[in-house]
Design a protein around this motif. Structure first.
Motif, PDB file in Angstrom:
ATOM      1  N   LEU A 224       0.989  -1.131  -0.271  1.00 35.53           N
ATOM      2  CA  LEU A 224       0.105   0.089  -0.040  1.00 35.53           C
ATOM      3  C   LEU A 224       0.799   1.314   0.080  1.00 35.53           C
ATOM      4  CD1 LEU A 224      -2.981  -0.925   2.452  1.00 35.53           C
ATOM      5  CD2 LEU A 224      -2.986  -1.046   0.144  1.00 35.53           C
ATOM      6  N   TYR A 338      -9.547   6.105   1.401  1.00 30.26           N
ATOM      7  CA  TYR A 338     -10.119   4.779   1.869  1.00 30.26           C
ATOM      8  C   TYR A 338      -9.889   4.685   3.180  1.00 30.26           C
ATOM      9  CZ  TYR A 338      -8.612   5.511  -3.130  1.00 30.26           C
ATOM     10  OH  TYR A 338      -8.502   5.920  -4.237  1.00 30.26           O
TER      11      TYR A 338
ATOM     12  N   LEU B  86       0.494   6.098  -0.304  1.00 32.84           N
ATOM     13  CA  LEU B  86      -0.720   5.575   0.603  1.00 32.84           C
ATOM     14  C   LEU B  86      -1.784   6.390   0.856  1.00 32.84           C
ATOM     15  CD1 LEU B  86      -0.787   3.602   2.750  1.00 32.84           C
ATOM     16  CD2 LEU B  86      -0.018   5.016   4.417  1.00 32.84           C
ATOM     17  N   ALA B  87      -2.925   5.735   0.279  1.00 30.55           N
ATOM     18  CA  ALA B  87      -4.077   6.360   0.338  1.00 30.55           C
ATOM     19  C   ALA B  87      -5.119   5.738   1.114  1.00 30.55           C
ATOM     20  CB  ALA B  87      -4.701   6.357  -1.010  1.00 30.55           C
ATOM     21  N   PHE B  88      -4.765   4.734   1.881  1.00 30.42           N
ATOM     22  CA  PHE B  88      -5.730   4.073   2.902  1.00 30.42           C
ATOM     23  C   PHE B  88      -5.503   4.558   4.332  1.00 30.42           C
ATOM     24  CE2 PHE B  88      -5.607   1.521  -0.752  1.00 30.42           C
ATOM     25  CZ  PHE B  88      -6.526   0.338  -0.838  1.00 30.42           C
ATOM     26  N   ARG B  89      -6.378   4.566   5.002  1.00 35.25           N
ATOM     27  CA  ARG B  89      -6.694   5.110   6.274  1.00 35.25           C
ATOM     28  C   ARG B  89      -5.958   4.483   7.585  1.00 35.25           C
ATOM     29  NH1 ARG B  89     -10.396   8.882   6.714  1.00 35.25           N
ATOM     30  NH2 ARG B  89     -11.060   8.166   8.796  1.00 35.25           N
ATOM     31  N   PHE B  90      -4.624   4.436   7.263  1.00 34.39           N
ATOM     32  CA  PHE B  90      -3.837   3.905   8.331  1.00 34.39           C
ATOM     33  C   PHE B  90      -3.585   5.024   9.408  1.00 34.39           C
ATOM     34  CE2 PHE B  90      -2.631   0.821   5.420  1.00 34.39           C
ATOM     35  CZ  PHE B  90      -2.537  -0.399   6.047  1.00 34.39           C
ATOM     36  N   GLU B  94       0.960   3.076  12.698  1.00 31.90           N
ATOM     37  CA  GLU B  94       0.902   1.964  11.929  1.00 31.90           C
ATOM     38  C   GLU B  94       1.693   2.378  10.635  1.00 31.90           C
ATOM     39  OE1 GLU B  94      -3.510  -0.076  12.479  1.00 31.90           O
ATOM     40  OE2 GLU B  94      -3.450   1.602  11.336  1.00 31.90           O
ATOM     41  N   VAL B  95       1.843   3.369  10.242  1.00 26.10           N
ATOM     42  CA  VAL B  95       2.742   3.675   8.901  1.00 26.10           C
ATOM     43  C   VAL B  95       4.247   3.549   9.311  1.00 26.10           C
ATOM     44  CG1 VAL B  95       3.399   5.431   7.145  1.00 26.10           C
ATOM     45  CG2 VAL B  95       0.976   4.997   7.786  1.00 26.10           C
ATOM     46  N   MET B  98       5.168  -0.010   9.747  1.00 26.95           N
ATOM     47  CA  MET B  98       5.443  -0.564   8.605  1.00 26.95           C
ATOM     48  C   MET B  98       6.921  -0.681   8.395  1.00 26.95           C
ATOM     49  SD  MET B  98       2.799   0.283   5.739  1.00 26.95           S
ATOM     50  CE  MET B  98       0.831   0.142   6.334  1.00 26.95           C
ATOM     51  N   GLY B  99       7.677   0.343   8.708  1.00 32.18           N
ATOM     52  CA  GLY B  99       9.278   0.458   8.604  1.00 32.18           C
ATOM     53  C   GLY B  99       9.920  -0.676   9.616  1.00 32.18           C
ATOM     54  N   SER B 101       8.850  -3.610   9.684  1.00 32.24           N
ATOM     55  CA  SER B 101       8.394  -5.011   9.322  1.00 32.24           C
ATOM     56  C   SER B 101       9.615  -6.078   8.809  1.00 32.24           C
ATOM     57  CB  SER B 101       7.443  -4.874   7.940  1.00 32.24           C
ATOM     58  OG  SER B 101       7.893  -4.185   7.089  1.00 32.24           O
ATOM     59  N   ARG B 104       9.947  -8.029  12.135  1.00 29.52           N
ATOM     60  CA  ARG B 104       8.485  -8.487  12.932  1.00 29.52           C
ATOM     61  C   ARG B 104       9.022  -9.802  13.664  1.00 29.52           C
ATOM     62  NH1 ARG B 104       4.058  -6.442  10.081  1.00 29.52           N
ATOM     63  NH2 ARG B 104       4.595  -4.581  11.555  1.00 29.52           N
ATOM     64  N   ARG B 109       7.161  -6.932  19.726  1.00 30.54           N
ATOM     65  CA  ARG B 109       6.106  -6.035  19.240  1.00 30.54           C
ATOM     66  C   ARG B 109       6.279  -4.577  19.919  1.00 30.54           C
ATOM     67  NH1 ARG B 109       1.494  -5.673  16.761  1.00 30.54           N
ATOM     68  NH2 ARG B 109       0.199  -3.978  18.010  1.00 30.54           N
ATOM     69  N   GLN B 145       6.884   9.665   6.747  1.00 25.06           N
ATOM     70  CA  GLN B 145       7.646   8.878   5.867  1.00 25.06           C
ATOM     71  C   GLN B 145       9.122   8.691   6.397  1.00 25.06           C
ATOM     72  OE1 GLN B 145       6.372   6.633   3.800  1.00 25.06           O
ATOM     73  NE2 GLN B 145       4.414   7.382   3.827  1.00 25.06           N
ATOM     74  N   ARG B 148       9.322   6.638   9.374  1.00 23.82           N
ATOM     75  CA  ARG B 148       9.229   5.362   8.895  1.00 23.82           C
ATOM     76  C   ARG B 148      10.476   4.570   8.456  1.00 23.82           C
ATOM     77  NH1 ARG B 148       8.712   2.722   4.175  1.00 23.82           N
ATOM     78  NH2 ARG B 148       8.340   4.370   2.821  1.00 23.82           N
ATOM     79  N   GLN B 152      13.456   2.002  10.125  1.00 24.95           N
ATOM     80  CA  GLN B 152      13.788   0.878   9.471  1.00 24.95           C
ATOM     81  C   GLN B 152      15.301   0.564   9.593  1.00 24.95           C
ATOM     82  OE1 GLN B 152      12.992   0.950   5.375  1.00 24.95           O
ATOM     83  NE2 GLN B 152      14.443  -0.712   4.850  1.00 24.95           N
TER      84      GLN B 152
END
Lengths: 338, 273
Positions: A224, A338, B86-90, B94-95, B98-99, B101, B104, B109, B145, B148, B152
C-alpha cells in the motif's frame, strides 16, 4: 471475535430454516447425532435427510465461497492499492465464467478427451485457468514498465470483460436448451444443487487461498506504500504479486466454477471491514473471510426463502444489496480517502 | 561504503545516467544537486536497488547489491521516496511500524513500537501518532515517512554500515522543518556513522548540511567535492543556466552562500549586479 460468534449463530439459523422447517435446536441435534452424540431435541427422518444431504453441504460451500470471494477482494484491493478493484472488475470472474461456459457447451465436441482424463475436475480446473488467464492479461496490459497504472488496469479489465462477455455470448448462441439452463446458472450464481461432491472438489482450492492469503498480510500492507517502498522494506515484490494473483485466481476461479458469478461480495465486504477494523491486512484478511462467509449464507438464506419454494439466484440478491453500496463508496471515497 | 561504479541507466533509447561513479561513505552527508531531469532520482533508485543499471555495478558494504538478500538490504538502508502513494486510512503509528516489518520476527512487538514512537518524536510528529495518515498535510506526511524510514534502520545491523537515501526530503516542508529534517540526517550520519545521500534543490541547504556535494547534469556527474569546491559561480551558472553570485554565509564564513540574480530581458549584460 464477534464476527466468528455471529457466523456460528447464522450458520445454525441457516441450517434450521428453509422450505422445510427444522429449527436451530434439532439442527444441532442432527449434526451431533452424526458424530454419535445424542441431544434432547427430536427430529424426523425427512428433516435429517434434508439437512445432511442438502442444507449442510450448501452451507459449507456458502461459507467457503463467501470467505474466499471476500478475502480475494481484499487482497486484490491491496495489490492494486485501490478499493474499487473487485476481482470481477479485472476480469477474473468473466474469464472463469467463459472457460466454464466453454466447457459446458463444447465438452462433447472439442474437449471430450480432456473430459475423459479429468472427469469432474475439468470444469473447475478450466474455470481456474480461465480466471488466471484473464487476470494475467489484464495485469500485463496495465503494467507500464516499472509501475502498474490503476486507470489502465480498470480500462484493460473492461476490455477483457467485454471480450470474455461476447465470447460467452457466442457460446450461448451455440448452446442447446439443456446447456442454456446450465448457463443461466453461471451468469447469476447460485448455491443451489451444492452437494458434498462439489464441496470436496472445491474445498482444497478454496481453503488454500483462505489460508495462504493472510500469510501475505505484511507484504500487502507494505504494498500500500507503493511497490518500490515494499521492495525497500525487503519484500520480494514480484514474487508476492504473482502469488497474490495466483491465489486470487484460484479462490475466485474455483468459486465461479462451483457457484457461478456472485458479484459484490469481494468488493463490499472488505470495505465494511475497513470501516470496522481499519486497513491493516493482518486484521482485514481474516475478518473479510469471516464476514464474507456470513454475508453469503445470509444472502443465500434470502435467496432460497424470499420466493419459496422457488429460488432467486444469489447473484441477484448480492447485486441488489451491493450496487447501492458501491455507489455510496464512490462518493465517500472522494471525500475521505479509503 | 555504498558505491556506484560506472553505472549507465537507459530506458528505451534514452540514456538517463551515463557512466556515473559515486561513493557514499559512512558518516557523511552527500547532497546530490542538479537541474530537473539531470538523473538525480534515477541515481538514487539505482543505488537503492530499485532499478538495475544497464551497465556498471552498485556495491554495498563490500558486496554487489544483488548478492544481498532483500531482507538484509532492508536492514542496511532506508529509502525515502519523493512522495508516497499511501491512500488508505492507516494510523500514523501503523505507517511508521511498517518500517519495522523487517524486524517483525527478530524483535518483540513492544520493542518495534518503542522504536516507531522514538522515530516519530525525532521527526517532530510524535503528537500525530494516533491521527489518520490520509488526513495529514503534505509536510506532515513527509515527516511521518521519514520517521518510517529512520525506524527501518534505527539500530546498526551488526558491524555493517547503514545508509539513508532521501529523495527531496524537504520539498513539502516549511523553513523550520526543512532545517529540522536535515539536522536529523546530519545527526544520524554523525551518531550512527551512517551514510546519508539526499537529493536537494535548495543549494544553500546543501551547503549548510552536506560534507560533499555531487552535481549531476544530463545524466553525467559534473563535479563532486566539498561545498566550497563545488559551489562556484561558473559551474552553477553553466549547469542551471542561471546567473548567480556565490558569497559567504555571514554567520559561518566557511560556508558558501548562493545568491540568485533577477532575470531581465536583454541578456546577461543587463543583469542587476
Amino acid at each position: 471475535m464477534g464476527l466468528a460468534v455471529l457466523l456460528v449463530f447464522s450458520s445454525l439459523f441457516a441450517l434450521g430454516h428453509g422450505a422445510l422447517a427444522i429449527g436451530p435446536g434439532p439442527a444441532i441435534a442432527i449434526v451431533a447425532d452424526k458424530f454419535g452424540i445424542a441431544l434432547p431435541w427430536w427430529f424426523g427422518k425427512e428433516q435429517q435427510a434434508v439437512l445432511l444431504a442438502i442444507r449442510a453441504p450448501r452451507l459449507v460451500l456458502g461459507l467457503l465461497v463467501g470467505g474466499a470471494l471476500a478475502i480475494c477482494g481484499a487482497a486484490m484491493q491491496g495489490l492494486f492499492r485501490n478499493p474499487l478493484a473487485d476481482p470481477a472488475l479485472i476480469g477474473i470472474s468473466s474469464g472463469a465464467a467463459l472457460a466454464a461456459v466453454a466447457i459446458i457447451v463444447l465438452q462433447h465436441s472439442l474437449f471430450s478427451v480432456l473430459s475423459l482424463w479429468l472427469g469432474h475436475y475439468l470444469l473447475p480446473l478450466a474455470a481456474i485457468a480461465g480466471g488466471f488467464a484473464a487476470s494475467w492479461l489484464v495485469y500485463r496490459l496495465a503494467d507500464g514498465g516499472d509501475r502498474l497504472d490503476i486507470s489502465s488496469l480498470l480500462l484493460a479489465g473492461i476490455a477483457i470483460n467485454a471480450l470474455a462477455g461476447s465470447a460467452t455470448g457466442l457460446l450461448i448462441y451455440l448452446a442447446d436448451d439443456d446447456q442454456l439452463r446450465t448457463l443461466t446458472f453461471w451468469s447469476m450464481g447460485s448455491l443451489n444443487g451444492a452437494g458434498w461432491d462439489s464441496v470436496a472438489l472445491g474445498a482444497p482450492f478454496l481453503l488454500l487461498s483462505l489460508v495462504s492469503l493472510p500469510l501475505l498480510a505484511d507484504a500487502l500492507n507494505a504494498l500500500l506504500l507503493g511497490e518500490a517502498e515494499a521492495g525497500h522494506l525487503g519484500f520480494p515484490v514480484e514474487r508476492i504479486k504473482t502469488a497474490i494473483v495466483a491465489l486470487v485466481a484460484l479462490g475466485v476461479g474455483t468459486s465461479v466454477a462451483l457457484t457461478g458469478v456472485i458479484g459484490f461480495v469481494g468488493l463490499v465486504v472488505p470495505h465494511l471491514l475497513r470501516l470496522m477494523v481499519g486497513p491493516d491486512h493482518r486484521w482485514l484478511l481474516p475478518g473479510s473471510a469471516l464476514l464474507g462467509a456470513l454475508l453469503l449464507i445470509c444472502a443465500d438464506y434470502l435467496a432460497r426463502t424470499l420466493a419459496a419454494p422457488a429460488e432467486i439466484p444469489i447473484g441477484i440478491v448480492t447485486g441488489i444489496l451491493g450496487s447501492p453500496f458501491f455507489v455510496w463508496l464512490l462518493f465517500r471515497q472522494k471525500i475521505m480517502g479509503y | 561504503m555504498l558505491t556506484a561504479n560506472n553505472i549507465t541507466v537507459r530506458i528505451g533509447a534514452k540514456t538517463l545516467l551515463d557512466g556515473v561513479s559515486l561513493a557514499l561513505h559512512p558518516g557523511e552527508v552527500l547532497a546530490v544537486i542538479g537541474p530537473n531531469g539531470a538523473g538525480k532520482s534515477t541515481l538514487l533508485r539505482a543505488m537503492s536497488g530499485e532499478l538495475t543499471p544497464f551497465s556498471g555495478t552498485i556495491v554495498m558494504n563490500g558486496r554487489p547489491l544483488p548478492e544481498w538478500q532483500p531482507r538484509q538490504t532492508a536492514r542496511m538502508r532506508g529509502v525515502l521516496p519523493q512522495n508516497s502513494a499511501l491512500a488508505f486510512r492507516f494510523k500514523v503509528l501503523e505507517v511508521v511500524l511498517m518500517g519495522r516489518s523487517p524486524y517483525r520476527k527478530t524483535h518483540t512487538r513492544d520493542r518495534n513500537e518503542t522504536i516507531a514512537r522514538q522515530a516519530l518524536q525525532l521527526t517532530d510528529t510524535g503528537h500525530l501518532a494516533e491521527r489518520i495518515y490520509t488526513t495529514l498535510s503534505g509536510g506532515e506526511r513527509q515527516r511521518v515517512q521519514l520517521a518510517r524510514v529512520l525506524a527501518q534502520i534505527w539500530e546498526p545491523y551488526g558491524e555493517l554500515q547503514c545508509y539513508l537515501l532521501l529523495d527531496e526530503p524537504t520539498s513539502a516542508l516549511d523553513l523550520a522543518h526543512q532545517h529540522a529534517v536535515l539536522a536529523i540526517a546530519r545527526r544520524f550520519a554523525d551518531s550512527q556513522s551512517a551514510g546519508v545521500l539526499a537529493i536537494l534543490h535548495d543549494l544553500n541547504l546543501a551547503a549548510l548540511y552536506a560534507d560533499r556535494i555531487a552535481v549531476l547534469h544530463q545524466g553525467r556527474l559534473m563535479s563532486v567535492g566539498t561545498p566550497n569546491r563545488v559551489l562556484i559561480s561558473e559551474l552553477i551558472q553553466q549547469i542551471f543556466d542561471y546567473p548567480v553570485t556565490i558569497g559567504r554565509h555571514p554567520l559561518y564564513p566557511d560556508c558558501p552562500l548562493l545568491i540568485p540574480h533577477i532575470p531581465r530581458a536583454g541578456g546577461p549584460e543587463s543583469w542587476i549586479a
